[in-house]
Design a protein around this motif. Structure first.
Motif, PDB file in Angstrom:
ATOM      1  N   GLY A 123       0.803  -1.231   0.000  1.00  0.00           N
ATOM      2  CA  GLY A 123       0.000   0.000   0.000  1.00  0.00           C
ATOM      3  C   GLY A 123       0.830   1.272   0.000  1.00  0.00           C
ATOM      4  O   GLY A 123       0.509   2.253  -0.675  1.00  0.00           O
ATOM      5  N   VAL A 124       1.940   1.255   0.732  1.00  0.00           N
ATOM      6  CA  VAL A 124       2.773   2.456   0.808  1.00  0.00           C
ATOM      7  C   VAL A 124       3.397   2.767  -0.553  1.00  0.00           C
ATOM      8  O   VAL A 124       3.490   3.924  -0.965  1.00  0.00           O
ATOM      9  CB  VAL A 124       3.836   2.319   1.927  1.00  0.00           C
ATOM     10  N   GLY A 125       3.803   1.721  -1.272  1.00  0.00           N
ATOM     11  CA  GLY A 125       4.346   1.925  -2.621  1.00  0.00           C
ATOM     12  C   GLY A 125       3.296   2.465  -3.569  1.00  0.00           C
ATOM     13  O   GLY A 125       3.580   3.300  -4.432  1.00  0.00           O
ATOM     14  N   PHE A 126       2.061   2.006  -3.389  1.00  0.00           N
ATOM     15  CA  PHE A 126       0.946   2.500  -4.208  1.00  0.00           C
ATOM     16  C   PHE A 126       0.783   4.007  -4.032  1.00  0.00           C
ATOM     17  O   PHE A 126       0.706   4.753  -5.004  1.00  0.00           O
ATOM     18  CB  PHE A 126      -0.344   1.764  -3.817  1.00  0.00           C
ATOM     19  N   PHE A 127       0.736   4.463  -2.770  1.00  0.00           N
ATOM     20  CA  PHE A 127       0.559   5.898  -2.516  1.00  0.00           C
ATOM     21  C   PHE A 127       1.737   6.706  -3.058  1.00  0.00           C
ATOM     22  O   PHE A 127       1.554   7.802  -3.565  1.00  0.00           O
ATOM     23  CB  PHE A 127       0.377   6.165  -1.022  1.00  0.00           C
TER      24      PHE A 127
ATOM     25  N   ILE B 193       4.695  -1.506  -7.696  1.00  0.00           N
ATOM     26  CA  ILE B 193       4.380  -1.047  -6.345  1.00  0.00           C
ATOM     27  C   ILE B 193       5.345  -1.691  -5.342  1.00  0.00           C
ATOM     28  O   ILE B 193       5.793  -1.050  -4.391  1.00  0.00           O
ATOM     29  CB  ILE B 193       2.903  -1.375  -6.018  1.00  0.00           C
ATOM     30  N   GLU B 194       5.693  -2.955  -5.587  1.00  0.00           N
ATOM     31  CA  GLU B 194       6.625  -3.660  -4.695  1.00  0.00           C
ATOM     32  C   GLU B 194       8.003  -3.006  -4.705  1.00  0.00           C
ATOM     33  O   GLU B 194       8.638  -2.883  -3.656  1.00  0.00           O
ATOM     34  CB  GLU B 194       6.737  -5.143  -5.099  1.00  0.00           C
ATOM     35  N   GLU B 195       8.470  -2.571  -5.880  1.00  0.00           N
ATOM     36  CA  GLU B 195       9.769  -1.889  -5.970  1.00  0.00           C
ATOM     37  C   GLU B 195       9.735  -0.570  -5.195  1.00  0.00           C
ATOM     38  O   GLU B 195      10.697  -0.216  -4.508  1.00  0.00           O
ATOM     39  CB  GLU B 195      10.139  -1.617  -7.428  1.00  0.00           C
ATOM     40  N   ALA B 196       8.632   0.143  -5.325  1.00  0.00           N
ATOM     41  CA  ALA B 196       8.481   1.417  -4.611  1.00  0.00           C
ATOM     42  C   ALA B 196       8.477   1.193  -3.105  1.00  0.00           C
ATOM     43  O   ALA B 196       9.129   1.916  -2.346  1.00  0.00           O
ATOM     44  CB  ALA B 196       7.201   2.116  -5.054  1.00  0.00           C
ATOM     45  N   THR B 197       7.762   0.162  -2.670  1.00  0.00           N
ATOM     46  CA  THR B 197       7.710  -0.163  -1.245  1.00  0.00           C
ATOM     47  C   THR B 197       9.098  -0.504  -0.731  1.00  0.00           C
ATOM     48  O   THR B 197       9.513  -0.032   0.329  1.00  0.00           O
ATOM     49  CB  THR B 197       6.741  -1.351  -1.004  1.00  0.00           C
ATOM     50  N   GLU B 198       9.832  -1.322  -1.480  1.00  0.00           N
ATOM     51  CA  GLU B 198      11.177  -1.735  -1.052  1.00  0.00           C
ATOM     52  C   GLU B 198      12.124  -0.551  -0.962  1.00  0.00           C
ATOM     53  O   GLU B 198      12.966  -0.483  -0.063  1.00  0.00           O
ATOM     54  CB  GLU B 198      11.738  -2.807  -1.998  1.00  0.00           C
TER      55      GLU B 198
END
Length: 193
Positions: free
Chosen positions: A127-131, A174-179
């Motif tokens: 979710g954080v990567g999505f935002f 989104i997973e890359e952004a979260t990481e």
């Protein structure tokens, strides 16, 4: 004066008596415009700690269960928090989160989705990567370093904004952004522990 301002003052007074709060990096937080504040989660007092150290009001995404507790639920809602159903895609929470950022406010998220029992940084939820990818918010990583023991130091470190230009240019997942966000939080924890 609104409820948030009054509650913030009261909580600040109480927490300042109970803990030696050390804050670093407040200059990294833009004075205006959307901010996605992403912090590790080690204690139930993390949200109020962030709330009293930030100069701007923070709208927190909080677990749905808190809102069902009779008195606490009303207080949490009046303190700018909104519920999220954990373990599934909560469209209403996503809508409120994006609206918060579009309005140029600070959205506070604990990417792990729950408190760490060990104090170690856990895996971030997507979710954080999505935002981060779906908004133009400035993404600020934040590290909370305990222990929460009476009269002992608790540190809250606000890191430099995370640059998402490369990830957005290459249509990253989104997973890359979260990481990327979790890596920045991890680096702050290593530097200041």
């Amino acid at each position: 004066m609104n409820f948030y301002t009054v509650a913030r003052g009261i909580v600040k007074l109480i927490m300042s008596c109970l803990y030696r709060i050390e804050t670093k990096g407040l200059e990294n937080i833009p004075k205006e415009g959307a901010v996605l504040l992403c912090a590790n989660h080690i204690h139930n007092l993390d949200p109020p700690l962030v709330g009293i150290t930030m100069k701007r009001p923070v709208v927190f995404m909080a677990k749905e269960e808190l809102f069902k507790v009779p008195i606490l639920g009303k207080i949490v809602r009046k303190a700018n928090a909104f519920p999220i159903k954990r373990g599934k895609a909560d469209r209403e929470a996503i809508r409120i989160g994006l609206k918060t950022l579009r309005e140029g406010k600070v959205l506070g998220i604990f990417p792990e989705g729950t408190r760490s029992r060990t104090g170690e940084l856990g895996k971030g939820l997507s979710g954080v990567g999505f935002f981060a990818l779906r908004s133009d918010a400035t993404v600020i990583p934040c590290a909370i370093i305990g222990p929460y023991k009476l009269f002992r130091k608790v540190k809250i470190i606000y890191g430099n904004p995370v640059n998402f230009n490369k990830l957005k240019d290459k249509n990253a997942s989104i997973e890359e952004a979260t990481e990327l966000i979790m890596t920045h939080i991890r680096e702050i924890l290593i530097q200041y522990k």
